[in-house]
Every structure is written in C-alpha cells, then in structure tokens.
Design a protein around this motif. Structure first.
Motif, PDB file in Angstrom:
ATOM      1  N   SER A 134      31.349  21.894  20.656  1.00  0.00           N
ATOM      2  CA  SER A 134      31.011  20.546  20.181  1.00  0.00           C
ATOM      3  C   SER A 134      30.721  19.644  21.372  1.00  0.00           C
ATOM      4  O   SER A 134      29.785  18.833  21.347  1.00  0.00           O
ATOM      5  CB  SER A 134      32.160  19.969  19.351  1.00  0.00           C
ATOM      6  N   ARG A 135      31.502  19.776  22.402  1.00  0.00           N
ATOM      7  CA  ARG A 135      31.318  18.967  23.619  1.00  0.00           C
ATOM      8  C   ARG A 135      29.932  19.181  24.231  1.00  0.00           C
ATOM      9  O   ARG A 135      29.272  18.240  24.660  1.00  0.00           O
ATOM     10  CB  ARG A 135      32.427  19.340  24.596  1.00  0.00           C
ATOM     11  N   GLU A 136      29.462  20.426  24.279  1.00  0.00           N
ATOM     12  CA  GLU A 136      28.135  20.721  24.833  1.00  0.00           C
ATOM     13  C   GLU A 136      27.037  20.142  23.933  1.00  0.00           C
ATOM     14  O   GLU A 136      26.044  19.619  24.429  1.00  0.00           O
ATOM     15  CB  GLU A 136      27.942  22.225  25.022  1.00  0.00           C
ATOM     16  N   ILE A 137      27.206  20.226  22.638  1.00  0.00           N
ATOM     17  CA  ILE A 137      26.219  19.635  21.722  1.00  0.00           C
ATOM     18  C   ILE A 137      26.148  18.130  21.963  1.00  0.00           C
ATOM     19  O   ILE A 137      25.056  17.545  22.011  1.00  0.00           O
ATOM     20  CB  ILE A 137      26.575  19.938  20.250  1.00  0.00           C
ATOM     21  N   VAL A 138      27.292  17.484  22.169  1.00  0.00           N
ATOM     22  CA  VAL A 138      27.311  16.039  22.446  1.00  0.00           C
ATOM     23  C   VAL A 138      26.602  15.755  23.762  1.00  0.00           C
ATOM     24  O   VAL A 138      25.816  14.809  23.853  1.00  0.00           O
ATOM     25  CB  VAL A 138      28.756  15.493  22.435  1.00  0.00           C
ATOM     26  N   ARG A 139      26.831  16.562  24.785  1.00  0.00           N
ATOM     27  CA  ARG A 139      26.116  16.386  26.065  1.00  0.00           C
ATOM     28  C   ARG A 139      24.605  16.459  25.852  1.00  0.00           C
ATOM     29  O   ARG A 139      23.846  15.656  26.388  1.00  0.00           O
ATOM     30  CB  ARG A 139      26.530  17.456  27.072  1.00  0.00           C
ATOM     31  N   GLN A 140      24.175  17.449  25.071  1.00  0.00           N
ATOM     32  CA  GLN A 140      22.750  17.602  24.785  1.00  0.00           C
ATOM     33  C   GLN A 140      22.208  16.386  24.030  1.00  0.00           C
ATOM     34  O   GLN A 140      21.099  15.917  24.313  1.00  0.00           O
ATOM     35  CB  GLN A 140      22.498  18.873  23.974  1.00  0.00           C
TER      36      GLN A 140
ATOM     37  N   ASP B 280      40.989  17.638  16.180  1.00  0.00           N
ATOM     38  CA  ASP B 280      39.980  18.213  15.295  1.00  0.00           C
ATOM     39  C   ASP B 280      38.858  18.747  16.182  1.00  0.00           C
ATOM     40  O   ASP B 280      38.176  17.970  16.853  1.00  0.00           O
ATOM     41  CB  ASP B 280      39.449  17.131  14.346  1.00  0.00           C
ATOM     42  N   PRO B 281      38.635  20.063  16.234  1.00  0.00           N
ATOM     43  CA  PRO B 281      37.628  20.618  17.148  1.00  0.00           C
ATOM     44  C   PRO B 281      36.199  20.167  16.859  1.00  0.00           C
ATOM     45  O   PRO B 281      35.319  20.326  17.695  1.00  0.00           O
ATOM     46  CB  PRO B 281      37.778  22.135  16.979  1.00  0.00           C
ATOM     47  N   GLU B 282      35.966  19.584  15.697  1.00  0.00           N
ATOM     48  CA  GLU B 282      34.632  19.086  15.361  1.00  0.00           C
ATOM     49  C   GLU B 282      34.373  17.688  15.924  1.00  0.00           C
ATOM     50  O   GLU B 282      33.236  17.252  15.975  1.00  0.00           O
ATOM     51  CB  GLU B 282      34.434  19.028  13.842  1.00  0.00           C
ATOM     52  N   VAL B 283      35.418  16.966  16.321  1.00  0.00           N
ATOM     53  CA  VAL B 283      35.279  15.564  16.708  1.00  0.00           C
ATOM     54  C   VAL B 283      35.371  15.402  18.223  1.00  0.00           C
ATOM     55  O   VAL B 283      36.308  15.883  18.853  1.00  0.00           O
ATOM     56  CB  VAL B 283      36.340  14.691  16.009  1.00  0.00           C
ATOM     57  N   VAL B 284      34.365  14.714  18.778  1.00  0.00           N
ATOM     58  CA  VAL B 284      34.332  14.373  20.200  1.00  0.00           C
ATOM     59  C   VAL B 284      34.079  12.867  20.297  1.00  0.00           C
ATOM     60  O   VAL B 284      33.180  12.345  19.637  1.00  0.00           O
ATOM     61  CB  VAL B 284      33.222  15.141  20.948  1.00  0.00           C
TER      62      VAL B 284
ATOM     63  N   VAL C  50      30.697  17.430  14.957  1.00  0.00           N
ATOM     64  CA  VAL C  50      29.777  18.540  15.166  1.00  0.00           C
ATOM     65  C   VAL C  50      30.327  19.768  14.454  1.00  0.00           C
ATOM     66  O   VAL C  50      31.501  20.118  14.609  1.00  0.00           O
ATOM     67  CB  VAL C  50      29.619  18.846  16.677  1.00  0.00           C
ATOM     68  N   ARG C  51      29.451  20.425  13.685  1.00  0.00           N
ATOM     69  CA  ARG C  51      29.854  21.669  13.010  1.00  0.00           C
ATOM     70  C   ARG C  51      28.707  22.671  13.138  1.00  0.00           C
ATOM     71  O   ARG C  51      27.555  22.328  12.871  1.00  0.00           O
ATOM     72  CB  ARG C  51      30.150  21.406  11.540  1.00  0.00           C
ATOM     73  N   ASP C  52      29.035  23.878  13.521  1.00  0.00           N
ATOM     74  CA  ASP C  52      28.043  24.954  13.639  1.00  0.00           C
ATOM     75  C   ASP C  52      26.850  24.546  14.496  1.00  0.00           C
ATOM     76  O   ASP C  52      25.700  24.837  14.174  1.00  0.00           O
ATOM     77  CB  ASP C  52      27.572  25.403  12.250  1.00  0.00           C
ATOM     78  N   GLY C  53      27.119  23.831  15.592  1.00  0.00           N
ATOM     79  CA  GLY C  53      26.069  23.478  16.526  1.00  0.00           C
ATOM     80  C   GLY C  53      25.175  22.327  16.110  1.00  0.00           C
ATOM     81  O   GLY C  53      24.159  22.077  16.750  1.00  0.00           O
ATOM     82  N   GLN C  54      25.552  21.622  15.038  1.00  0.00           N
ATOM     83  CA  GLN C  54      24.746  20.489  14.582  1.00  0.00           C
ATOM     84  C   GLN C  54      25.629  19.263  14.396  1.00  0.00           C
ATOM     85  O   GLN C  54      26.784  19.364  13.978  1.00  0.00           O
ATOM     86  CB  GLN C  54      24.052  20.814  13.260  1.00  0.00           C
ATOM     87  N   VAL C  55      25.051  18.099  14.684  1.00  0.00           N
ATOM     88  CA  VAL C  55      25.774  16.841  14.558  1.00  0.00           C
ATOM     89  C   VAL C  55      25.735  16.397  13.098  1.00  0.00           C
ATOM     90  O   VAL C  55      24.662  16.136  12.543  1.00  0.00           O
ATOM     91  CB  VAL C  55      25.164  15.754  15.469  1.00  0.00           C
ATOM     92  N   LEU C  56      26.916  16.335  12.493  1.00  0.00           N
ATOM     93  CA  LEU C  56      27.025  15.850  11.113  1.00  0.00           C
ATOM     94  C   LEU C  56      27.028  14.330  11.078  1.00  0.00           C
ATOM     95  O   LEU C  56      26.452  13.719  10.176  1.00  0.00           O
ATOM     96  CB  LEU C  56      28.309  16.354  10.452  1.00  0.00           C
ATOM     97  N   SER C  57      27.720  13.730  12.057  1.00  0.00           N
ATOM     98  CA  SER C  57      27.757  12.271  12.121  1.00  0.00           C
ATOM     99  C   SER C  57      27.845  11.822  13.574  1.00  0.00           C
ATOM    100  O   SER C  57      28.463  12.482  14.402  1.00  0.00           O
ATOM    101  CB  SER C  57      28.928  11.705  11.322  1.00  0.00           C
ATOM    102  N   TYR C  58      27.189  10.700  13.826  1.00  0.00           N
ATOM    103  CA  TYR C  58      27.151  10.093  15.152  1.00  0.00           C
ATOM    104  C   TYR C  58      27.346   8.601  14.903  1.00  0.00           C
ATOM    105  O   TYR C  58      26.451   7.913  14.449  1.00  0.00           O
ATOM    106  CB  TYR C  58      25.808  10.402  15.789  1.00  0.00           C
ATOM    107  N   ARG C  59      28.576   8.147  15.135  1.00  0.00           N
ATOM    108  CA  ARG C  59      28.901   6.724  14.981  1.00  0.00           C
ATOM    109  C   ARG C  59      28.852   6.088  16.357  1.00  0.00           C
ATOM    110  O   ARG C  59      29.651   6.401  17.227  1.00  0.00           O
ATOM    111  CB  ARG C  59      30.271   6.550  14.349  1.00  0.00           C
ATOM    112  N   ASP C  60      27.912   5.179  16.537  1.00  0.00           N
ATOM    113  CA  ASP C  60      27.634   4.566  17.829  1.00  0.00           C
ATOM    114  C   ASP C  60      28.212   3.152  17.835  1.00  0.00           C
ATOM    115  O   ASP C  60      27.628   2.237  17.263  1.00  0.00           O
ATOM    116  CB  ASP C  60      26.123   4.552  18.045  1.00  0.00           C
ATOM    117  N   TYR C  61      29.372   3.001  18.472  1.00  0.00           N
ATOM    118  CA  TYR C  61      30.050   1.697  18.538  1.00  0.00           C
ATOM    119  C   TYR C  61      29.577   0.964  19.790  1.00  0.00           C
ATOM    120  O   TYR C  61      30.275   0.900  20.790  1.00  0.00           O
ATOM    121  CB  TYR C  61      31.568   1.897  18.563  1.00  0.00           C
TER     122      TYR C  61
END
Length: 140
Positions: free
Chosen positions: A7-13, A82-86, A113-124
């Motif tokens: 999940s961390r790498e997907i967020v970096r990308q 939660d391993p899906e949340v970064v 992030v789940r299965d290499g895809q971002v389900l939600s991106y909350r930008d504060y």
C-alpha cells in the motif's frame, strides 16, 4: 513468483503521478469505483469525485491551469494497524500558473489501498493558500 506491491508503494506512485501531473497513471492507480475527496476545500472544488472517468475529467480540466506543484518536502508516511490505510504528511511547493507566484501547501492525506488500487484518497489540504491564489488571479 508474483511481486506484491505494498500500500505504501502505491501511495508513493500516486503522489509522484500527482506531482508530475501524470493524469493517466494517477487515474490508473484508482480502483474503478474509487473516490478522491477534499473534506476542506476552497469554493468551487467538488467535495468528492467518484470513479475513474469523473476523476480523469476533473484533473484534465484543472491540472495545468491553476497550480503546478514542483516538489513535495518533508514527506512522512504513517502505516496504521489496518494494512490498507496509509496516512501521509507533506509540504507541497509550487507555482500559481497564471501569475507565476509561489504557493506552499500543507497536506495530510489518508489513502485506502486494496489489491494495488486506491479505493479512497482523502486529501486534507489547507484551503487558505488556494483561496489566496484564486483571489490573486480573479482580484476578489
């Protein structure tokens, strides 16, 4: 053997694609029904965009016309139980495109992030720099 992307790498990308205004990579990292949300936003910015088509349309319309971010500084990623949340904290430095004025933005973003895809991106984001940048363009 399949390589598992964290999940961390997907967020970096995702952050890199956003900074580089790489809309297709950004949208491709989103789940088909994933959403991008701005809980704190300046007037005129939608609260939520859902699905790749809606996200692509919005980013294409605003990507190069208002603000360009050149650098993300002091990036700190927090993994949660939660391993899906970064959760990511950073300072975005860039330029107000129409005026050439510098802009600095403080961001805290929460990704799921789940299965290499971002389900939600909350930008504060801090909406004040964006409101000030918009006022510098419109004179209001």
């Amino acid at each position: 053997m399949a390589v598992t992307v964290t999940s961390r790498e997907i967020v970096r990308q995702m952050l890199r694609a956003g900074r580089e205004t790489d809309i297709e990579t950004f949208v491709g990292l989103m789940a088909p029904d994933g959403y991008l949300e701005w809980p704190y936003r300046p007037p005129g910015v939608p609260a939520r965009l859902r699905g790749r088509a809606e996200i692509r349309r919005h980013l294409t319309e605003v990507a190069n016309g208002f603000v360009r971010f050149d650098e993300y500084c002091d990036v700190v990623m927090h993994e949660t139980t939660d391993p899906e949340v970064v959760i990511v904290e950073y300072e975005a430095h860039g330029t107000v495109v129409p005026t050439g004025a510098p802009i600095q933005q403080t961001v805290i973003a929460v990704f799921r992030v789940r299965d290499g895809q971002v389900l939600s991106y909350r930008d504060y984001i801090n909406p004040i720099p964006l409101v000030e940048a918009l006022a510098s363009i419109t004179g209001t």
